[in-house]
Design a protein around this motif. Structure first.
Motif, short mmCIF file in Angstrom:
data_model
loop_
_atom_site.label_atom_id
_atom_site.label_comp_id
_atom_site.label_asym_id
_atom_site.label_seq_id
_atom_site.Cartn_x
_atom_site.Cartn_y
_atom_site.Cartn_z
N LEU A 28 0.83 -1.20 0.00
CA LEU A 28 0.00 0.00 0.00
C LEU A 28 0.86 1.25 0.00
CD1 LEU A 28 -2.70 1.46 0.17
CD2 LEU A 28 -2.66 1.11 2.65
N ALA A 29 1.90 1.28 0.83
CA ALA A 29 2.77 2.46 0.90
C ALA A 29 3.46 2.72 -0.44
CB ALA A 29 3.81 2.27 2.00
N THR A 30 3.92 1.66 -1.09
CA THR A 30 4.59 1.81 -2.38
C THR A 30 3.62 2.31 -3.45
OG1 THR A 30 6.18 0.07 -1.86
CG2 THR A 30 5.86 0.58 -4.19
N GLU A 31 2.44 1.70 -3.52
CA GLU A 31 1.49 2.08 -4.57
C GLU A 31 0.90 3.46 -4.33
OE1 GLU A 31 1.16 0.70 -7.27
OE2 GLU A 31 1.58 -1.45 -7.11
N ALA A 32 0.66 3.81 -3.06
CA ALA A 32 0.06 5.11 -2.76
C ALA A 32 0.95 6.27 -3.18
CB ALA A 32 -0.26 5.20 -1.27
N ALA A 33 2.24 6.02 -3.29
CA ALA A 33 3.18 7.07 -3.67
C ALA A 33 3.53 7.04 -5.15
CB ALA A 33 4.46 6.91 -2.85
N GLY A 34 2.88 6.16 -5.91
CA GLY A 34 3.28 5.95 -7.29
C GLY A 34 2.25 6.39 -8.32
N THR B 216 -7.49 3.47 -0.51
CA THR B 216 -6.77 3.78 -1.74
C THR B 216 -7.05 2.68 -2.76
OG1 THR B 216 -4.98 5.01 -0.66
CG2 THR B 216 -4.50 4.05 -2.82
N ALA B 217 -7.40 3.09 -3.99
CA ALA B 217 -7.62 2.17 -5.10
C ALA B 217 -6.49 2.37 -6.11
CB ALA B 217 -8.97 2.44 -5.76
N PHE B 218 -5.84 1.28 -6.49
CA PHE B 218 -4.70 1.37 -7.40
C PHE B 218 -4.66 0.16 -8.33
CE2 PHE B 218 -3.34 -0.80 -3.54
CZ PHE B 218 -2.66 -1.91 -4.02
N VAL B 219 -4.01 0.35 -9.47
CA VAL B 219 -3.71 -0.76 -10.36
C VAL B 219 -2.37 -1.34 -9.91
CG1 VAL B 219 -3.31 -1.46 -12.75
CG2 VAL B 219 -4.94 0.38 -12.25
N PRO B 220 -2.30 -2.63 -9.59
CA PRO B 220 -1.05 -3.18 -9.07
C PRO B 220 0.05 -3.18 -10.13
CG PRO B 220 -2.62 -4.93 -9.48
CD PRO B 220 -3.37 -3.64 -9.65
N GLU C 96 0.16 1.17 -15.77
CA GLU C 96 0.16 2.63 -15.68
C GLU C 96 -0.86 3.24 -16.66
OE1 GLU C 96 3.70 0.92 -13.99
OE2 GLU C 96 2.84 0.69 -16.01
N THR C 97 -1.02 2.59 -17.82
CA THR C 97 -2.00 3.06 -18.80
C THR C 97 -3.42 2.86 -18.28
OG1 THR C 97 -0.51 2.56 -20.64
CG2 THR C 97 -2.86 2.76 -21.15
N THR C 98 -3.69 1.71 -17.70
CA THR C 98 -5.02 1.45 -17.14
C THR C 98 -5.35 2.44 -16.04
OG1 THR C 98 -4.87 -0.91 -17.65
CG2 THR C 98 -6.45 -0.26 -15.95
N ALA C 99 -4.37 2.71 -15.15
CA ALA C 99 -4.61 3.66 -14.06
C ALA C 99 -4.92 5.05 -14.61
CB ALA C 99 -3.39 3.72 -13.14
N ARG C 100 -4.17 5.47 -15.62
CA ARG C 100 -4.42 6.79 -16.21
C ARG C 100 -5.80 6.85 -16.85
NH1 ARG C 100 -4.15 8.13 -21.24
NH2 ARG C 100 -2.86 6.33 -21.81
N ARG C 101 -6.19 5.81 -17.57
CA ARG C 101 -7.51 5.80 -18.21
C ARG C 101 -8.63 5.86 -17.19
NH1 ARG C 101 -6.29 0.94 -22.59
NH2 ARG C 101 -5.20 2.22 -24.17
N LEU C 102 -8.47 5.16 -16.08
CA LEU C 102 -9.50 5.18 -15.05
C LEU C 102 -9.57 6.54 -14.37
CD1 LEU C 102 -8.98 1.64 -13.52
CD2 LEU C 102 -11.11 2.49 -14.51
N ARG C 103 -8.41 7.18 -14.15
CA ARG C 103 -8.44 8.53 -13.56
C ARG C 103 -9.15 9.52 -14.48
NH1 ARG C 103 -2.98 7.28 -12.19
NH2 ARG C 103 -2.24 8.51 -13.96
N GLU C 104 -8.98 9.34 -15.78
CA GLU C 104 -9.55 10.28 -16.75
C GLU C 104 -10.99 9.96 -17.11
OE1 GLU C 104 -6.88 9.95 -20.04
OE2 GLU C 104 -5.27 11.12 -19.08
N ALA C 105 -11.45 8.75 -16.79
CA ALA C 105 -12.79 8.31 -17.20
C ALA C 105 -13.88 9.11 -16.50
CB ALA C 105 -12.96 6.83 -16.91
#
Length: 341
Positions: free
Chosen positions: A205-211, A222-226, A332-341
């Motif tokens: 969680l700490a690693t992903e929350a900062a990435g 926190t919701a993240f793409v692993p 990283e692409t999936t995370a960006r698409r979800l943020r922009e959706a």
């Protein structure tokens, strides 16, 4: 929330979770139902050291009925369904065609709404909070049953996933064993603690929350793409406080989850060319092992076989046969698409 328990015509339990403060008048189930299906069978695979469920009676279960024959809609007039009531908010009941039954466990259906045409994403924070409370309540009650080792809460959505009923619903399994996935995850957590003295899930969680792969976050979640996502759309949702299961969440955490999860599902539905098919699964700690509960951490994992508009990911030979996944979409692409959706 008001909880009311009753029984269906064949003796199965049904539990209503109503959002108003009135008294529910429980209508009787007037159907003539055959006796409950025979029990399932567990068989042990000595090579992989895993349980396999045999449930031959499920071959006859209801399969993609038309909307006017949906067994999860409320009953009305001559149309008698699994829910003997003209309306409901959230309702749980024992599955008529369970993968596990009798002494081998229990399978429940949890209907999210009486509206056949809605989805979890469209229900709003209040209903999602009721659903979170129902998940927690069912987990607590099923965990107390003799022989239950783990409670698995999940939703399959979309025919691409293999869903046989379109009404918005999920399922809850009370398992008489700890799942192979949980055992492997906890082996990793145990090894990480022995090597570092730290909590593996807290470190993730700490690693992903900062990435760059964070999709959504609030005070409690926190919701993240692993980083090593296996699926073209895959999102993990972690609570900031280390808790073993859904009943351990406090009121503020449940409310924050309802808000974040609804937002996430809405974004997922806006990614491609229609409602996203997905599996959404809660990973909870084993029930009666203090050592394992101390290692485990509640978390949600959502994934989809949709990789692009009109295109699905089918598991190839290396994935189905050898368990070696390859992903055509960068996390990283999936995370960006979800943020922009």
């Amino acid at each position: 929330m008001r909880k009311t328990s009753a029984h269906l015509a064949d003796g199965r339990e049904i539990i209503y979770y109503d959002e108003d403060g009135g008294t529910r008048v429980q209508a009787p189930d007037l159907r003539e139902l055959p006796p409950a299906a025979p029990g399932s069978e567990l068989r042990w695979d000595p090579l992989r050291r895993e349980q396999v469920i045999l449930a031959a009676h499920r071959q006859g279960r209801t399969h993609l009925p038309p909307s006017d024959e949906c067994p999860l809609c409320p009953s009305g007039g001559d149309r008698l369904t699994e829910v003997p009531s003209s309306s409901y908010d959230v309702v749980a009941f024992e599955n008529r065609f369970p993968a596990l039954s009798g002494t081998e466990g229990r399978c429940e259906v949890l209907c999210f709404s009486s509206d056949h045409d809605t989805s979890l994403a469209g229900l709003g924070p209040r209903r999602l909070r009721t659903i979170v409370d129902a998940w927690a309540d069912r987990t607590e009650e099923l965990s107390a049953r003799p022989g239950v080792k783990q409670v698995y809460v999940f939703e399959n959505r979309g025919p691409e996933i293999g869903v046989t009923l379109h009404h918005p619903h999920g399922q809850i399994y009370a398992l008489p064993f700890v799942t192979p996935r949980t055992e492997r995850d906890l082996d990793s957590a145990r090894l990480h603690r022995a090597e570092t003295g730290r909590d593996l899930f807290a470190d993730i969680l700490a690693t992903e929350a900062a990435g760059p792969r964070v999709v959504l976050a609030n005070e409690h979640w926190t919701a993240f793409v692993p980083e090593a996502a296996r699926w073209p759309v895959e999102v993990h949702v972690y609570p900031h406080r280390a808790v073993p299961d859904l009943p351990a969440l406090d009121g503020a955490e449940r409310t924050a989850l309802a808000e974040l999860y609804g937002d996430l599902l809405g974004r997922a539905d806006r990614l491609f060319d229609g409602p996203l098919p997905y599996v959404s699964a809660w990973h909870q700690a084993p029930v009666d092992d203090p050592g394992l509960r101390g290692l485990a951490r509640l978390r949600l994992e959502l994934f989809s076989v949709r990789r692009a508009p009109g295109k699905l990911k089918y598991l190839a030979g290396t994935e189905s046969g050898a368990g070696v996944f390859s992903n055509d979409v960068a996390p990283e692409t999936t995370a960006r698409r979800l943020r922009e959706a």
